[in-house]
Design a protein around this motif. Structure first.
Motif, PDB file in Angstrom:
ATOM      1  N   GLN A  54      97.515 -28.465  59.260  1.00 17.68           N
ATOM      2  CA  GLN A  54      96.273 -28.558  60.021  1.00 17.68           C
ATOM      3  C   GLN A  54      96.531 -28.375  61.522  1.00 17.68           C
ATOM      4  N   ALA A  55      97.622 -28.954  62.008  1.00 20.02           N
ATOM      5  CA  ALA A  55      97.947 -28.814  63.434  1.00 20.02           C
ATOM      6  C   ALA A  55      98.280 -27.365  63.773  1.00 20.02           C
ATOM      7  N   LEU A  56      98.976 -26.681  62.861  1.00 23.95           N
ATOM      8  CA  LEU A  56      99.297 -25.275  63.094  1.00 23.95           C
ATOM      9  C   LEU A  56      98.028 -24.429  63.037  1.00 23.95           C
ATOM     10  N   ALA A  57      97.127 -24.766  62.132  1.00 25.63           N
ATOM     11  CA  ALA A  57      95.850 -24.047  62.048  1.00 25.63           C
ATOM     12  C   ALA A  57      95.058 -24.197  63.348  1.00 25.63           C
ATOM     13  N   THR A  58      95.103 -25.387  63.907  1.00 23.49           N
ATOM     14  CA  THR A  58      94.415 -25.640  65.179  1.00 23.49           C
ATOM     15  C   THR A  58      95.036 -24.806  66.294  1.00 23.49           C
ATOM     16  N   PHE A  59      96.364 -24.752  66.312  1.00 19.97           N
ATOM     17  CA  PHE A  59      97.069 -23.932  67.301  1.00 19.97           C
ATOM     18  C   PHE A  59      96.688 -22.463  67.147  1.00 19.97           C
ATOM     19  N   TRP A  60      96.688 -21.966  65.916  1.00 18.92           N
ATOM     20  CA  TRP A  60      96.368 -20.560  65.647  1.00 18.92           C
ATOM     21  C   TRP A  60      94.961 -20.217  66.131  1.00 18.92           C
ATOM     22  N   ALA A  61      94.027 -21.131  65.907  1.00 18.60           N
ATOM     23  CA  ALA A  61      92.627 -20.873  66.273  1.00 18.60           C
ATOM     24  C   ALA A  61      92.387 -20.941  67.773  1.00 18.60           C
ATOM     25  N   GLY A  62      93.313 -21.590  68.506  1.00 20.49           N
ATOM     26  CA  GLY A  62      93.139 -21.704  69.948  1.00 20.49           C
ATOM     27  C   GLY A  62      92.703 -23.071  70.409  1.00 20.49           C
ATOM     28  N   GLY A  63      92.903 -24.080  69.563  1.00 19.64           N
ATOM     29  CA  GLY A  63      92.560 -25.449  69.952  1.00 19.64           C
ATOM     30  C   GLY A  63      91.588 -26.091  68.978  1.00 19.64           C
ATOM     31  N   GLU A  64      91.428 -27.395  69.095  1.00 19.68           N
ATOM     32  CA  GLU A  64      90.582 -28.157  68.174  1.00 19.68           C
ATOM     33  C   GLU A  64      89.134 -27.674  68.192  1.00 19.68           C
ATOM     34  N   LYS A  65      88.602 -27.455  69.393  1.00 18.91           N
ATOM     35  CA  LYS A  65      87.214 -27.013  69.509  1.00 18.91           C
ATOM     36  C   LYS A  65      87.012 -25.662  68.833  1.00 18.91           C
ATOM     37  N   ALA A  66      87.927 -24.734  69.101  1.00 24.09           N
ATOM     38  CA  ALA A  66      87.817 -23.392  68.527  1.00 24.09           C
ATOM     39  C   ALA A  66      87.953 -23.440  67.009  1.00 24.09           C
ATOM     40  N   TYR A  67      88.882 -24.269  66.510  1.00 26.24           N
ATOM     41  CA  TYR A  67      89.070 -24.383  65.060  1.00 26.24           C
ATOM     42  C   TYR A  67      87.809 -24.923  64.391  1.00 26.24           C
ATOM     43  N   THR A  68      87.264 -25.992  64.923  1.00 20.56           N
ATOM     44  CA  THR A  68      86.070 -26.601  64.342  1.00 20.56           C
ATOM     45  C   THR A  68      84.895 -25.633  64.370  1.00 20.56           C
ATOM     46  N   ARG A 585     112.553 -22.962  75.383  1.00 21.44           N
ATOM     47  CA  ARG A 585     113.135 -23.531  76.598  1.00 21.44           C
ATOM     48  C   ARG A 585     112.262 -24.612  77.231  1.00 21.44           C
ATOM     49  N   VAL A 586     110.966 -24.420  77.174  1.00 25.30           N
ATOM     50  CA  VAL A 586     110.058 -25.397  77.779  1.00 25.30           C
ATOM     51  C   VAL A 586     109.200 -25.993  76.674  1.00 25.30           C
ATOM     52  N   LYS A 587     109.361 -27.275  76.417  1.00 25.64           N
ATOM     53  CA  LYS A 587     108.610 -27.905  75.340  1.00 25.64           C
ATOM     54  C   LYS A 587     107.129 -27.996  75.714  1.00 25.64           C
ATOM     55  N   PRO A 588     106.244 -27.376  74.897  1.00 27.19           N
ATOM     56  CA  PRO A 588     104.805 -27.471  75.184  1.00 27.19           C
ATOM     57  C   PRO A 588     104.275 -28.821  74.695  1.00 27.19           C
ATOM     58  N   HIS A 589     104.220 -29.792  75.572  1.00 26.20           N
ATOM     59  CA  HIS A 589     103.927 -31.170  75.182  1.00 26.20           C
ATOM     60  C   HIS A 589     102.553 -31.350  74.557  1.00 26.20           C
ATOM     61  N   THR A 590     101.650 -30.428  74.794  1.00 27.83           N
ATOM     62  CA  THR A 590     100.296 -30.595  74.252  1.00 27.83           C
ATOM     63  C   THR A 590     100.226 -30.289  72.765  1.00 27.83           C
TER      64      THR A 590
END
Length: 706
Positions: A54-68, A585-590
């Motif tokens: 689900q978290a990867l799906a949210t990332f793919w869609a461009g964020g929680e708002k976009a996924y929903t 190299r740079v951890k995307p903390h979000t």
């Protein structure tokens, strides 16, 4: 199938359900052990994912708002008969005429929905359109021609007064637009275009003319039946002199009657291999008159007395080709991910072989599919970078700074051109892999892969032939390399260019070979800079070799294939480095940590894929030894195997509902065989005596023996 028949309230659907149940009773079909096994196999594959799907799906869609929003859009359209074909009809059986009408009906319905939602829900209306486009590539093309090509030309090449007049009409679809660039005899070879726009100083009008058969505007989406207006690129003749190519707005049809305007002749080009829902057409202008104000005048202008003011640079007229290519890449990604989802799900539920193993377990299966899935994630993640770069070029919609535009145009042209070329060709291979991965069942139209492949065909040439685009990228790279090596010049850009490695060209040329010991190749999956160093060293060496060969007398044509390969490698290296910055190299903390971890693994695999695929380029330059090539292949195969059980989770994250995929063998729950057979039983005339029996069969079978 789209939605289960039992959920439909349509009388035809209910009748079809009754016929289906009657047939199944006659056949006395019962679920087999194999059917139950497919569901168990799918569940196990899903549970094997080492990340939060689900978290990867949210990332793919461009964020929680976009996924929903996208899932809400899917839910909105799936039961709407004007947007999604409902059983017992099947989307994959639509005839050309029916498909043309249904697709325009989708456009009409979307416009109505957008109007009802109002401007405060503009983002949701866009997402509904996006969902319809994922369901139907014909809709995506038809709507995209209007809202991307037609609108973008007006938005990017009009002055303020023109924008203020035309854009409200476009956005509210009070006019319907198309993009008249290519011609029958010239395709996208723009210098040879024959359509002319001659200024009549007495009437203060331009006269648009198609003087020959080959000057007919051709392949113009929406021109065949539906567009009321078009933007036309034409040779501009003023006072008898050719002032070059410019863009004009021309009305094609009466907005009320649909009849063609005087001195405009247009028609549908007829049946195509794919995109049957899009009315591609041809246009001929017979001395069609338009006001001088319909010359798009952001960078050029014409005074009443015939004085013409040129653009600072002719390439400004081609600005809209960059967003066109990027939109094509986005469309290709959507189509390919659907095919990969179908093939992946079939691959884990289909069992075959001496040990009745899942066919996905064969090396020939997963080694083809895992890198293909990885490629999709690399493109999607890098679109964030490309969108930000394009925003610099356009200034957020209108290009106002000439120097910013000119300094960045070449760079964005280079990356968009090679991206379209690499994606177009590699995804062609991926689709064929998906087709073969599904065996004979991919030959059934009902499993959608054939339909996707038919729609796909245009992408290798539409928006620019891949060979030409990749060659253009390499020419830009060679120019930058020559400037850097001979004059120590590199442009000052507002973003990190895909060509930034050329700044260090001298140090890359000085490296005789890859410093990484073949015995320690696994280190490059821990330190991505080792892969980056190798890719950029090879690229600079290859570009330099091509450049030297040209200086020594070789022609561009002599080195065409080498130039194409260098353009591909540049794009593949950009995708790797861009994702290495994010996930290596740079951890995307979000992001969810499991998403970061899987994207790190995919980035590493993509790096190995590029090293493996283009190892011949490194070997040519002496940068790779035979031991390097052998070691890269071994590590690459291992990395593919390590990701074998992540396939279903990775494809699930694309979040395509079953009604969008349309393929029974790609069902989410894995219960494919009953769904497949139900689909066949619902096909028109699937049982019973054929209508031609008495005419052709009976006369043969009732004959008496001689």
């Amino acid at each position: 199938m789209t939605i289960p028949l039992s959920q439909s309230t349509d009388p035809q659907a209910k009748a079809a359900l009754g016929r289906l149940n009657q047939l199944k009773q006659q056949l006395n079909l019962t679920p087999s052990a194999s059917s139950k096994q497919t569901v168990n196999d799918m569940n196990k594959e899903r549970q094997a994912a080492e990340f939060n799907i689900q978290a990867l799906a949210t990332f793919w869609a461009g964020g929680e708002k976009a996924y929903t929003m996208r899932q809400n859009a899917y839910n909105l359209i799936k039961n709407d008969p004007e947007l999604v074909v409902q059983p017992p009809r099947n989307f994959l059986e639509l005839e050309r005429t029916e498909f043309r009408e249904f697709t325009m009906g989708q456009v009409f319905r979307l416009a109505k929905i957008a109007s009802e939602l109002g401007p405060e829900q503009k983002d949701y209306a866009y997402e509904i359109g996006h969902a319809i486009g994922i369901y139907s590539e014909s809709f995506s093309m038809r709507f995209g021609v209007h809202i991307l090509l037609f609108k973008n030309v007006i938005n990017m090449l009009s002055n303020d007064e023109q924008r203020n007049y035309w854009l409200p009409l476009v956005e509210e679809m009070r006019i319907i637009g198309c993009f008249a660039m290519t011609e029958l005899g010239h395709s996208s070879a723009l210098r040879g275009l024959e359509t002319t726009a001659t200024y009549d100083i007495d009437a203060d009008e331009f006269v648009i003319d198609s003087p020959t058969v080959t000057s007919s505007k051709f392949w113009i989406g929406m021109a065949g039946q539906s567009a009321t207006h078009t933007v036309v690129i034409a040779q501009t003749i003023i006072n008898g002199k050719n002032k070059g190519l410019n863009w004009f707005v021309v009305q094609l049809r009466d907005v009320k009657t649909g009849e063609l305007m005087p001195n405009v002749i247009a028609g549908d080009i007829g049946s195509k291999v794919g995109h049957q829902g899009l009315d591609n057409g041809w246009i001929q202008f017979r001395k069609t008159r338009i006001p001088r104000s319909q010359l798009l005048a952001k960078w050029v202008s014409l005074d009443r007395d015939g004085t013409f003011h040129h653009a600072p640079n002719p390439v400004m007229m081609y600005a809209t080709l960059i967003p066109e290519r990027l939109s094509l890449v986005n469309g290709m990604t959507l189509m390919t991910t659907q095919a990969l989802t179908i093939a992946s799900r079939y691959g884990v539920v289909r069992r075959q072989g001496a040990k009745n193993q899942q066919i996905m377990d064969y090396q020939s299966h997963y080694v083809k599919l895992v890198p293909a899935i990885t490629f999709m994630y690399m493109i999607q993640a890098s679109f964030e970078t490309l969108d930000a770069q394009f925003a610099v070029l356009t200034g957020g919609g209108g290009i106002d700074d000439e120097m910013v535009y000119l300094n960045h145009m070449g760079d964005l042209h280079a990356i968009s051109a090679c991206l379209k070329g690499l994606v177009g060709w590699y995804c062609s291979d991926i689709l064929e892999t998906c087709r073969r991965s599904c065996g004979g069942h991919a030959y059934s139209a009902y499993n959608a892969i054939g339909h996707i492949m038919n729609d796909w065909g245009v992408f290798t040439t539409g928006g620019g032939d891949n060979v030409v685009l990749l060659q253009q990228t390499t020419k830009i790279l060679r120019f930058r390399l020559e400037q850097q090596l001979e004059q120590d010049i590199y442009p000052d850009l507002k973003f990190k260019s895909s060509t930034h490695y050329i700044l260090n060209a001298k140090s890359y040329l000085e490296k005789p070979s890859w410093s990484l010991d073949p015995e320690h190749l696994n280190d490059c999956l821990k330190d991505f800079s080792l892969i980056t160093d190798a890719l950029y060293s090879i690229l600079v060496k290859r570009l330099y070799s091509i450049h030297q060969a040209i200086k020594e007398g070789a022609t561009e044509n002599d080195l065409l294939l080498e130039s194409v390969k260098a353009g591909e490698l540049h794009c593949a290296a950009f995708l790797f480095e861009d994702n290495a910055q994010r996930f290596g190299r740079v951890k995307p903390h979000t992001l969810d940590s499991s998403v970061v971890n899987i994207m790190h693994r995919l980035t590493g695999l993509w790096g190995l894929h590029v090293l493996h695929t283009y190892s011949d380029q490194g070997y040519k330059e002496g940068f790779f030894t035979p031991a390097h090539v052998t070691g890269i292949e071994k590590l690459y195969l291992k990395a593919c195997k390590d990701l074998r059980y992540q396939i279903i989770g990775l494809t699930d994250a694309w979040a395509y509902p079953d009604f969008v995929l349309k393929a029974p063998i790609g069902k989410y729950d894995g219960d494919i065989y009953e769904a497949y057979f139900d689909t066949i039983l619902q096909a028109p005339n699937s049982t019973g005596v054929p209508a031609y029996h008495d005419k052709y069969i009976k006369p043969l079978t009732e004959r008496q023996a001689k």
